[in-house]
Design an enzyme around this catalytic site. Sequence first.
Site, mmCIF file in Angstrom:
data_model
loop_
_atom_site.group_PDB
_atom_site.id
_atom_site.type_symbol
_atom_site.label_atom_id
_atom_site.label_comp_id
_atom_site.label_asym_id
_atom_site.label_seq_id
_atom_site.Cartn_x
_atom_site.Cartn_y
_atom_site.Cartn_z
ATOM 1 N N GLU A 284 0.844 -1.027 -0.082
ATOM 2 C CA GLU A 284 -0.036 0.034 -0.002
ATOM 3 C C GLU A 284 0.899 1.243 -0.101
ATOM 4 O OE1 GLU A 284 -2.802 -0.544 3.238
ATOM 5 O OE2 GLU A 284 -3.971 -1.775 1.756
ATOM 6 N N CYS B 146 -1.792 5.733 9.815
ATOM 7 C CA CYS B 146 -0.441 4.938 10.299
ATOM 8 C C CYS B 146 -1.018 3.707 11.018
ATOM 9 C CB CYS B 146 0.010 5.776 11.460
ATOM 10 S SG CYS B 146 0.698 7.107 10.956
HETATM 11 N N1 SAH Z 1 8.347 0.314 10.470
HETATM 12 C C1 SAH Z 1 8.842 1.493 10.556
HETATM 13 C C2 SAH Z 1 8.090 2.127 9.553
HETATM 14 C C3 SAH Z 1 6.401 2.164 9.752
HETATM 15 S S1 SAH Z 1 6.045 3.870 10.232
HETATM 16 C C4 SAH Z 1 8.573 2.066 12.032
HETATM 17 O O1 SAH Z 1 8.026 1.200 12.703
HETATM 18 O O2 SAH Z 1 8.676 3.278 12.212
HETATM 19 C C5 SAH Z 1 4.390 3.719 10.974
HETATM 20 C C6 SAH Z 1 4.348 4.655 12.281
HETATM 21 O O3 SAH Z 1 3.017 4.390 12.707
HETATM 22 C C7 SAH Z 1 5.253 4.231 13.212
HETATM 23 O O4 SAH Z 1 5.700 5.371 14.203
HETATM 24 C C8 SAH Z 1 4.296 3.282 14.268
HETATM 25 O O5 SAH Z 1 4.623 3.210 15.411
HETATM 26 C C9 SAH Z 1 3.160 4.012 13.873
HETATM 27 N N2 SAH Z 1 2.015 3.247 14.145
HETATM 28 C C10 SAH Z 1 1.982 1.874 13.701
HETATM 29 N N3 SAH Z 1 0.669 1.375 14.207
HETATM 30 C C11 SAH Z 1 -0.204 2.374 14.322
HETATM 31 C C12 SAH Z 1 -1.651 2.653 14.910
HETATM 32 N N4 SAH Z 1 -2.510 1.380 14.734
HETATM 33 N N5 SAH Z 1 -1.994 3.686 14.934
HETATM 34 C C13 SAH Z 1 -1.042 4.927 15.252
HETATM 35 N N6 SAH Z 1 0.032 4.693 14.518
HETATM 36 C C14 SAH Z 1 0.783 3.574 14.409
#
Ligand code: SAH
Length: 432
Positions: free
Chosen positions: A96, A405
């Site tokens: 995505e 996110c």
């Molecule tokens: N794997 C990398 C890139 C993904 S970024 C990382 O973990 O940084 C995605 C961002 O969204 C990250 O900061 C993660 O902590 C956040 N995230 C993941 N699940 C989420 C959710 N359910 N609600 C809000 N933010 C979330």
Amino acid sequence: MGEGSARSLLGMDREELAALVSEAGEPAYRAKQIMDAVYRQRAESLAEISTLPQEFRERLAESGVSVGAARIEKKFESVDGTVRYLIGFGDGQSVETVWMPEGDGGEAGDGSEAGELAEEVPSLRDSVESSTGSPGTAVPGFHVPPPSGLESRGASSVPSNLKERARSIGRSTICISSQVGCAVDCQFCLTALLGVKRNLTAGEIVGQVCAVLKDQGVSPPEDRINLVFMGMGEPFLNYDNFIKASRLLVEAVGIAERRMTVSTAGIVPRIRDFGEEKIRPKLAISLNASNDELRTRLMPLNKKWNLEMLLAAAREFPLRTREWITFEYVLLGGVNDLPANAREVAELLRGLRCKVNLIALNPGPGIEFTTPGAERVTEFQNILRGAGIPAFVRRPRGRDIYAACGQLKRTVEVATSPELQLQGISPLAPEA
Ligand code: SAH
């Protein structure tokens, strides 16, 4: 160029294209022609590369070379203008990619024009970044007024032409994926439920950007586009392809380094390698907890690389002029969003040149956490600010279409989600 060894032009850098062209006995300038066609004109097939002689294109095809363009399989559009693309590759796998026409509120300050202005004029910062809407509600047509002077087209609260607006403000952001699925088992993230299927190649990473730019009819560097490696996957577990893709995005596609941000869950050795790169995006780290016990519970990778190791790498990270590290912090109701957690975070980050992006949990099926209320989020933010740490609340984008996110899971059944139907939110049918 052996038979059957399928090779994609997309993903090849200047040197590889030069080798391809010289092996074929063609003049060296053909490499530049291919580079322009694939990365700037965004040709999707050899037939579209009209600068090359027909006979050369045929030879390329016979030897198994193709453009290797990414295909938009489905497209979901949110009430807030966000578009979630399902992008497919040759082997049937898909990822995505998300288009946010007004950027990601939390990324202002990470290279977007509004953010740069806000950094220079502190009073504007509040008007741009803290008016991020109340977390917990996806607001149809929600609109953050840009600082005066940036918008010359009047201030209607719902922009009539988002694309035109994006052009004038230069805040549009593309969020791209680095892997099919993800191996980092963060307990609040939907992508984690998929597990990891495979790494994306550099061409597949760049291909997402090319496909979206083409579909949106925008073209950097004239149109200023921000890019975040924050989609599916952990970029630092696909490090070489991610780095190669970043270079191609800068050198071939024309997106400035300072307009790109990569987010990592905290793969400490790669953070160190990343600091050594000549060409690199800016760094964001998903912190998400204020102490080791909590972080290990939420992000099991903390057992391997704990907060002390992570923050040491952050402190030693060679920042450039005017560069800050971003820490992301997903707020989970009653779990990591208490005032005591905020004070612990302030303590952890003391002395670091950083800012914090707070993200109220975006909910999803199978995720057992809850989204904190707006007051909780503001209180957390205020504690950090009180401790001298710039803290911003990231506006949820495209929650109604599962584009926010942590919601990327190749969800195609959004239109029938009972939860969303209850809220009366029904995304547009897929176009593609
Ligand atoms: N794997 C990398 C890139 C993904 S970024 C990382 O973990 O940084 C995605 C961002 O969204 C990250 O900061 C993660 O902590 C956040 N995230 C993941 N699940 C989420 C959710 N359910 N609600 C809000 N933010 C979330």
